[in-house]
Design a protein around this motif. Sequence first.
Motif, PDB file in Angstrom:
ATOM      1  N   GLN A   1      -7.195  -2.224  -4.347  1.00  0.00           N
ATOM      2  CA  GLN A   1      -8.039  -3.060  -3.175  1.00  0.00           C
ATOM      3  C   GLN A   1      -9.109  -3.516  -4.264  1.00  0.00           C
ATOM      4  O   GLN A   1      -8.444  -5.003  -3.663  1.00  0.00           O
ATOM      5  CB  GLN A   1      -8.716  -2.460  -2.463  1.00  0.00           C
ATOM      6  N   ARG A   2      -8.979  -3.651  -5.592  1.00  0.00           N
ATOM      7  CA  ARG A   2     -10.113  -4.770  -5.668  1.00  0.00           C
ATOM      8  C   ARG A   2      -9.082  -5.493  -6.996  1.00  0.00           C
ATOM      9  O   ARG A   2      -9.149  -6.395  -6.761  1.00  0.00           O
ATOM     10  CB  ARG A   2     -10.620  -3.244  -7.519  1.00  0.00           C
ATOM     11  N   GLU A   3      -7.787  -4.963  -7.105  1.00  0.00           N
ATOM     12  CA  GLU A   3      -7.021  -5.764  -7.730  1.00  0.00           C
ATOM     13  C   GLU A   3      -6.823  -6.873  -6.764  1.00  0.00           C
ATOM     14  O   GLU A   3      -6.315  -8.148  -6.833  1.00  0.00           O
ATOM     15  CB  GLU A   3      -5.285  -5.425  -7.949  1.00  0.00           C
ATOM     16  N   VAL A   4      -6.238  -6.437  -5.645  1.00  0.00           N
ATOM     17  CA  VAL A   4      -5.678  -7.403  -4.152  1.00  0.00           C
ATOM     18  C   VAL A   4      -7.015  -8.553  -3.872  1.00  0.00           C
ATOM     19  O   VAL A   4      -7.149 -10.168  -3.705  1.00  0.00           O
ATOM     20  CB  VAL A   4      -5.876  -6.379  -2.898  1.00  0.00           C
ATOM     21  N   ALA A   5      -8.222  -8.014  -4.174  1.00  0.00           N
ATOM     22  CA  ALA A   5      -9.381  -8.863  -3.607  1.00  0.00           C
ATOM     23  C   ALA A   5      -9.736  -9.907  -5.089  1.00  0.00           C
ATOM     24  O   ALA A   5      -9.629 -11.123  -4.415  1.00  0.00           O
ATOM     25  CB  ALA A   5     -10.792  -8.014  -3.706  1.00  0.00           C
ATOM     26  N   ALA A  61     -10.976  -5.785   0.399  1.00  0.00           N
ATOM     27  CA  ALA A  61      -9.760  -5.977   0.558  1.00  0.00           C
ATOM     28  C   ALA A  61      -9.336  -5.366   2.184  1.00  0.00           C
ATOM     29  O   ALA A  61      -8.506  -4.410   1.712  1.00  0.00           O
ATOM     30  CB  ALA A  61      -9.812  -5.704  -0.743  1.00  0.00           C
ATOM     31  N   GLY A  62     -10.241  -5.469   2.971  1.00  0.00           N
ATOM     32  CA  GLY A  62      -9.680  -5.090   4.275  1.00  0.00           C
ATOM     33  C   GLY A  62      -8.115  -5.116   4.642  1.00  0.00           C
ATOM     34  O   GLY A  62      -7.188  -6.308   3.938  1.00  0.00           O
ATOM     35  N   LEU A  63      -7.792  -5.045   5.834  1.00  0.00           N
ATOM     36  CA  LEU A  63      -6.551  -5.347   6.424  1.00  0.00           C
ATOM     37  C   LEU A  63      -5.730  -6.654   6.362  1.00  0.00           C
ATOM     38  O   LEU A  63      -4.239  -6.693   5.439  1.00  0.00           O
ATOM     39  CB  LEU A  63      -6.362  -4.171   8.090  1.00  0.00           C
ATOM     40  N   ALA A  64      -6.546  -7.100   6.537  1.00  0.00           N
ATOM     41  CA  ALA A  64      -5.769  -8.526   6.601  1.00  0.00           C
ATOM     42  C   ALA A  64      -6.159  -9.499   5.627  1.00  0.00           C
ATOM     43  O   ALA A  64      -5.059 -10.116   4.892  1.00  0.00           O
ATOM     44  CB  ALA A  64      -6.794  -8.839   7.599  1.00  0.00           C
ATOM     45  N   THR A  65      -6.697  -9.132   4.067  1.00  0.00           N
ATOM     46  CA  THR A  65      -6.351  -9.671   3.426  1.00  0.00           C
ATOM     47  C   THR A  65      -6.092  -8.603   2.808  1.00  0.00           C
ATOM     48  O   THR A  65      -4.964  -9.647   2.365  1.00  0.00           O
ATOM     49  CB  THR A  65      -8.102  -9.499   2.525  1.00  0.00           C
ATOM     50  N   HIS A  66      -5.387  -7.617   2.592  1.00  0.00           N
ATOM     51  CA  HIS A  66      -4.221  -6.359   2.240  1.00  0.00           C
ATOM     52  C   HIS A  66      -3.297  -6.883   1.868  1.00  0.00           C
ATOM     53  O   HIS A  66      -2.216  -7.568   1.158  1.00  0.00           O
ATOM     54  CB  HIS A  66      -4.513  -5.468   1.859  1.00  0.00           C
ATOM     55  N   PRO A  82       0.931  -1.234  -0.188  1.00  0.00           N
ATOM     56  CA  PRO A  82      -0.086  -0.093  -0.180  1.00  0.00           C
ATOM     57  C   PRO A  82       1.231   1.413  -0.029  1.00  0.00           C
ATOM     58  O   PRO A  82       1.797   1.531   1.093  1.00  0.00           O
ATOM     59  CB  PRO A  82      -1.046   0.176   1.192  1.00  0.00           C
ATOM     60  N   ASP A  83       0.117   2.193  -1.088  1.00  0.00           N
ATOM     61  CA  ASP A  83       1.591   3.554  -0.947  1.00  0.00           C
ATOM     62  C   ASP A  83       0.445   4.998  -0.275  1.00  0.00           C
ATOM     63  O   ASP A  83      -0.473   4.769  -1.356  1.00  0.00           O
ATOM     64  CB  ASP A  83       1.547   3.748  -2.016  1.00  0.00           C
ATOM     65  N   PRO A  84       0.953   4.726   0.946  1.00  0.00           N
ATOM     66  CA  PRO A  84       0.074   5.751   1.038  1.00  0.00           C
ATOM     67  C   PRO A  84      -0.081   7.602   0.241  1.00  0.00           C
ATOM     68  O   PRO A  84      -1.028   8.154   0.250  1.00  0.00           O
ATOM     69  CB  PRO A  84       0.722   6.955   2.215  1.00  0.00           C
TER      70      PRO A  84
END
Length: 261
Positions: free
Chosen positions: A23-27, A142-147, A10-12
């Motif tokens: 997040q969609r890609e991560v999911a 794609a919450g924290l635990a998933t990401h 994740p890039d702030p």
Amino acid sequence: MEPVRPEFVPDPDASRAEMEALQREVAAAAVWEDDFDFAAERVSARGDSTLAEAADDSTERPLVAGVDQAFLEDRAVSVVVVRRGDEVVERAHAVTDLEIPYIPGLLSFREGGPILAAFAELDADPDLVVFDGSGRIHFRQAGLATHLGATLDVPSVGVAKGLLCGAPDDDLDERPEGWRTPIRADDSVENAADGTVIGHALQSRQYDTRPVVNPIYVSPGHRVAVGTAADLVERLCDGYKLPEPTRLADAYADDVKAEYA
DNA sequence: GCGACAG
DNA sequence: ATCTTGTCGC
């Protein structure tokens, strides 16, 4: 432990649209089926009691990590505590500058970097990681635990004290210890069919009388099925509302914070 | 416009 | 998440 999928870090500094796109890609890459190589029955908050079981402790019992954070003004104290049974085998921490504020739905962009910094200090590679926050129970699943689970490609689950989105099948009021009900996707979850089970509300602790305890919200992070996530977390709750790995991480985060305060 | 919203 | 005193109970 380093990211297996650097492109997911994740890039702030990303724009909100870029954050949501990631997040969609991560999911899409996340695995919500059981894909871990330990026996779920061997996961527990306590150590083994018999000598026979204690003997093969080091070979059979999975390494379970708890992750938590504490904050100092604009810095985050991130910690990882790894256990085998009830024995702590390693602790790692990192103190990092916080780049952006907390925004519901974008938590991993605020805390993801700091947490990965703590994992970079960790030698062990856990069989399961318990994060404090949602996994699949998220607007884009794609919450924290998933990401972070997908970024590190480690089996993970999310444990939250509050419900971000989705709807429980049943009312959550004053349920008995051990009770659980599915959390299903609704209109607020953009990439899941309505009614999809994305997590569970779990009454991990309840008193016979006075204090009414709120349930916890358990959801898959990565490489764990929705029902298994609840099973594993339930096994890790040793008579307390929160699973032992997060309780230990919580305490360690407070200790580290005290040293930097 | 209104309401909801992990840590 | 964090800021905070006392209080009830094992």
